[in-house]
Design a protein around this motif. Structure first.
Motif, short mmCIF file in Angstrom:
data_model
loop_
_atom_site.label_atom_id
_atom_site.label_comp_id
_atom_site.label_asym_id
_atom_site.label_seq_id
_atom_site.Cartn_x
_atom_site.Cartn_y
_atom_site.Cartn_z
N ILE A 75 -16.08 -18.90 33.61
CA ILE A 75 -14.82 -19.62 33.44
C ILE A 75 -13.66 -18.88 34.09
O ILE A 75 -12.54 -19.39 34.13
N ALA A 76 -13.91 -17.64 34.59
CA ALA A 76 -12.90 -16.95 35.39
C ALA A 76 -13.01 -17.34 36.86
O ALA A 76 -12.20 -16.93 37.69
N TYR A 77 -14.00 -18.15 37.17
CA TYR A 77 -14.25 -18.58 38.54
C TYR A 77 -13.03 -19.32 39.11
O TYR A 77 -12.45 -20.19 38.47
N ALA A 78 -12.62 -18.96 40.32
CA ALA A 78 -11.52 -19.62 41.04
C ALA A 78 -10.26 -19.73 40.19
O ALA A 78 -9.53 -20.72 40.26
N LEU A 79 -9.98 -18.71 39.42
CA LEU A 79 -8.86 -18.75 38.47
C LEU A 79 -7.52 -19.00 39.17
O LEU A 79 -6.72 -19.82 38.72
N THR A 80 -7.26 -18.29 40.27
CA THR A 80 -5.97 -18.44 40.95
C THR A 80 -5.80 -19.84 41.53
O THR A 80 -4.72 -20.44 41.44
N HIS A 81 -6.86 -20.38 42.14
CA HIS A 81 -6.78 -21.74 42.67
C HIS A 81 -6.52 -22.75 41.55
O HIS A 81 -5.70 -23.67 41.71
N ARG A 82 -7.22 -22.58 40.45
CA ARG A 82 -7.06 -23.54 39.35
C ARG A 82 -5.66 -23.46 38.76
O ARG A 82 -5.07 -24.48 38.39
N LYS A 83 -5.12 -22.24 38.69
CA LYS A 83 -3.74 -22.08 38.20
C LYS A 83 -2.76 -22.79 39.12
O LYS A 83 -1.86 -23.53 38.67
N THR A 84 -2.92 -22.59 40.42
CA THR A 84 -2.00 -23.18 41.40
C THR A 84 -2.04 -24.71 41.33
O THR A 84 -0.98 -25.37 41.30
N TYR A 86 -8.83 -23.04 31.37
CA TYR A 86 -7.84 -23.96 31.95
C TYR A 86 -6.96 -23.33 33.02
O TYR A 86 -6.03 -23.96 33.51
N GLY A 87 -7.24 -22.09 33.39
CA GLY A 87 -6.54 -21.50 34.51
C GLY A 87 -5.13 -21.04 34.22
O GLY A 87 -4.30 -20.95 35.14
N TYR A 88 -4.84 -20.72 32.96
CA TYR A 88 -3.50 -20.23 32.62
C TYR A 88 -3.45 -18.72 32.89
O TYR A 88 -3.41 -17.91 31.96
N GLU A 89 -3.43 -18.35 34.16
CA GLU A 89 -3.60 -16.95 34.55
C GLU A 89 -2.47 -16.07 34.05
O GLU A 89 -2.71 -14.97 33.50
N ARG A 132 -0.27 -36.13 33.07
CA ARG A 132 -0.40 -35.08 34.07
C ARG A 132 -1.43 -34.03 33.63
O ARG A 132 -2.23 -33.54 34.44
N GLU A 133 -1.41 -33.72 32.34
CA GLU A 133 -2.36 -32.72 31.83
C GLU A 133 -3.80 -33.21 31.98
O GLU A 133 -4.71 -32.43 32.30
N ILE A 134 -4.02 -34.50 31.74
CA ILE A 134 -5.37 -35.05 31.88
C ILE A 134 -5.86 -34.90 33.31
O ILE A 134 -7.01 -34.51 33.56
N VAL A 135 -5.00 -35.22 34.27
CA VAL A 135 -5.37 -35.10 35.68
C VAL A 135 -5.63 -33.64 36.04
O VAL A 135 -6.61 -33.32 36.72
N ALA A 136 -4.78 -32.75 35.55
CA ALA A 136 -4.97 -31.32 35.82
C ALA A 136 -6.27 -30.82 35.21
O ALA A 136 -7.00 -30.03 35.83
N ASP A 137 -6.59 -31.29 34.01
CA ASP A 137 -7.85 -30.89 33.35
C ASP A 137 -9.05 -31.39 34.14
O ASP A 137 -10.07 -30.70 34.25
N ALA A 138 -8.96 -32.60 34.68
CA ALA A 138 -10.06 -33.16 35.47
C ALA A 138 -10.30 -32.35 36.73
O ALA A 138 -11.45 -32.02 37.07
N VAL A 139 -9.23 -32.01 37.43
CA VAL A 139 -9.36 -31.20 38.64
C VAL A 139 -9.93 -29.82 38.29
O VAL A 139 -10.80 -29.29 38.99
N ASN A 140 -9.44 -29.25 37.20
CA ASN A 140 -9.94 -27.95 36.75
C ASN A 140 -11.44 -28.00 36.51
O ASN A 140 -12.19 -27.10 36.93
N ALA A 141 -11.91 -29.05 35.84
CA ALA A 141 -13.35 -29.19 35.55
C ALA A 141 -14.17 -29.35 36.82
O ALA A 141 -15.26 -28.77 36.95
N ASP A 189 -20.97 -38.28 36.77
CA ASP A 189 -19.67 -37.83 37.25
C ASP A 189 -18.87 -37.30 36.07
O ASP A 189 -18.38 -38.07 35.25
N PRO A 190 -18.72 -35.98 35.95
CA PRO A 190 -17.98 -35.43 34.81
C PRO A 190 -16.54 -35.93 34.76
O PRO A 190 -15.93 -35.96 33.69
N GLY A 191 -16.00 -36.33 35.93
CA GLY A 191 -14.63 -36.84 35.93
C GLY A 191 -14.46 -38.08 35.07
O GLY A 191 -13.36 -38.39 34.61
N SER A 192 -15.55 -38.81 34.84
CA SER A 192 -15.48 -40.02 34.01
C SER A 192 -15.07 -39.70 32.58
O SER A 192 -14.48 -40.54 31.90
N TYR A 193 -15.38 -38.49 32.15
CA TYR A 193 -14.96 -38.06 30.81
C TYR A 193 -13.44 -38.14 30.69
O TYR A 193 -12.90 -38.58 29.66
#
Length: 462
Positions: free
Chosen positions: A293-302, A260-263, A402-411, A27-31
């Motif tokens: 890494i451009a995959y789903a960029l808009t979703h990841r930004k949102t 990291y989706g900073y579009e 918050r950034e950690i959680v956002a990074d996990a969702v992004n990954a 589970d990569p989320g464990s990282y």
């Protein structure tokens, strides 16, 4: 990809299985759970014990008199033999998790012969010998200005010193050198061949010699801060001499923003650099190129924006609509981080009753599960304090969480890309992998110096 899309890719099992074969967690989320736990301890918060006074227990007490404050030494008698030295060490060894260590003596009286010495010795040093006369010791002597390093024959080094002179001894861990000063000026350096703990050491050896020791309880005659600044500038200058093509740094920054989706920032960056920087494509590594890494960029930004704003309900709703496979396992690390962040946001706004209710429903399922138990306890601990931000679990209320959680969702979203072959490429950008390599190199260099010298903390540098 729009929010109305009815089909969604599955979690990339090829990448996870590839990761598993290498002995990593499936589970990569464990990282990101591990990252969150690291934030629970202050970075670089370790403290070192420093010498504060002279050690009257371990000294050649018969040949010297030590003042009651344990900071002055006098040789009251006449020496009859070469080994009738009044030598004394500091109460603690030199701290070694820093760039430089330094201490000074002031010569109140040079006595009959001025046979005063300052330097460093090991713990088992013979306490009736001058520093530098024995192995694992180094000393600068006032009567001849010679430096002694491990044997009884000295070498020409600096000027002699006498009454009213201030003399200092230091260790530069960056260059692995001893250095000595007289009246605020460096007189010479010597490569530090001695390994292991060392003690600041002073010696007197003729009648009426008297010195005062300064371990930093008052201002030094030598400008130590300026010396440290110059040493730090030397290191920076060495790095600055390394030539790096501008398009390389451009590519690293661009891949970071993509990852990291900073579009919006990415678009502004592209516009600003379009006419000045030639294009470059970061070489693919483990199947992760710029397209991936451009995959789903808009979703990841949102989703990142929602999580950074504390809008966890909206983030959860969008995730269930866009990537339901991420939320399928209710006990996954990604689900835990999102639910725990929802709990934290309720505490943040003072809705403690709602937080308790939410915790019983969503956090209870993670209680006593080894990967999560530590953070669950910290989350619950926030309820016990009127000012939770000031308690030991207060780090959870910081924006970094918050950034950690956002990074996990992004990954986890990147992992749904069928073109990704290694889940590790979803965890960190190229830039971060480069910085991790830098950290390893700095730690390795320090190990070559016997684990002595300034401890490298990437967060502090950045």
């Amino acid at each position: 990809m729009s929010s109305t899309t009815t089909t969604s890719p599955t979690i990339n099992s090829t990448a996870i299985n590839s990761n598993s074969k290498n002995g990593r967690n499936q589970d990569p989320g464990s990282y990101f759970i591990d990252v969150a736990r690291q934030y629970s301890s202050p970075i670089g918060g370790e403290t070192e014990l420093e010498p504060k006074e002279l050690n009257t227990v371990n000294s050649s007490g018969g040949f010297l008199f030590v003042s009651t404050d344990k900071l002055s030494v006098k040789y009251p008698s006449v020496n009859l033999h070469g080994h009738d030295v009044g030598v004394i060490q500091a109460d603690k060894p030199v701290p070694d998790k820093r760039l430089v260590y330094y201490f000074e003596i002031f010569v109140k009286n040079a006595g009959a012969k001025g046979q005063i010495a300052i330097g460093f010795t090991s713990q088992g040093f013979k306490m009736r010998r001058q520093p530098g006369w024995e192995t694992n010791s180094c000393g600068y002597h006032g009567d001849d200005g010679h430096l002694y390093s491990g044997h009884g024959k000295g070498e020409e080094f600096g000027p002699t010193f006498t009454t009213n002179d201030t003399v200092g001894a230091g260790i530069n861990y960056a260059s692995q050198e001893f250095f000595f000063t007289k009246n605020g000026v460096v007189v010479g350096v010597r490569y530090k061949e001695i390994k292991g703990p060392l003690f600041p050491t002073v010696a007197v050896h003729s009648q009426n010699e008297e010195i005062e020791v300064n371990f930093g309880q008052r201002e030094f005659a030598f400008d130590l801060k300026e010396y440290e600044r110059q040493e730090a500038m030397k290191q920076k200058s060495t790095v600055d001499k390394i030539s790096l093509p501008p398009n390389i740094s451009y590519g690293l920054v661009r891949s970071y923003l993509l990852h990291y989706g900073y579009e919006e920032t990415l678009n502004a960056f592209d516009v600003a650099s379009k006419t000045t920087i030639p294009p470059i494509c970061i070489a693919q590594e483990n199947g992760s190129g710029e397209q991936d890494i451009a995959y789903a960029l808009t979703h990841r930004k949102t989703l990142r924006q929602l999580i950074r704003n504390g809008e966890i309900d909206a983030a959860l709703s969008n995730l269930r609509d866009w990537y339901p496979q991420i939320m399928e396992d209710e006990k996954s690390a990604a689900c835990f981080l999102l639910h725990s962040q929802k709990f934290i946001e309720l505490v943040r706004v003072g809705a403690l009753g709602d937080a308790v209710t939410y915790g019983r429903i969503e956090l209870a399922k993670f209680f006593k599960l080894p990967p999560f138990d530590y953070l669950v306890r910290d989350c619950v601990a926030l309820l016990a304090y009127e000012q939770p931000e000031k308690c030991s679990a207060g780090y959870l209320l910081e924006d970094s969480q918050r950034e950690i959680v956002a990074d996990a969702v992004n990954a986890m979203i990147l992992l749904t890309d069928p073109n990704v072959k290694d889940s590790q490429s979803c965890l960190r950008s190229h830039l971060e992998r480069l910085l991790r390599q830098l950290t390893v190199c700095c730690l390795e260099r320090r190990s070559f110096n016997g684990d002595q010298g300034e401890v490298f903390h990437l967060h502090r540098v950045l």
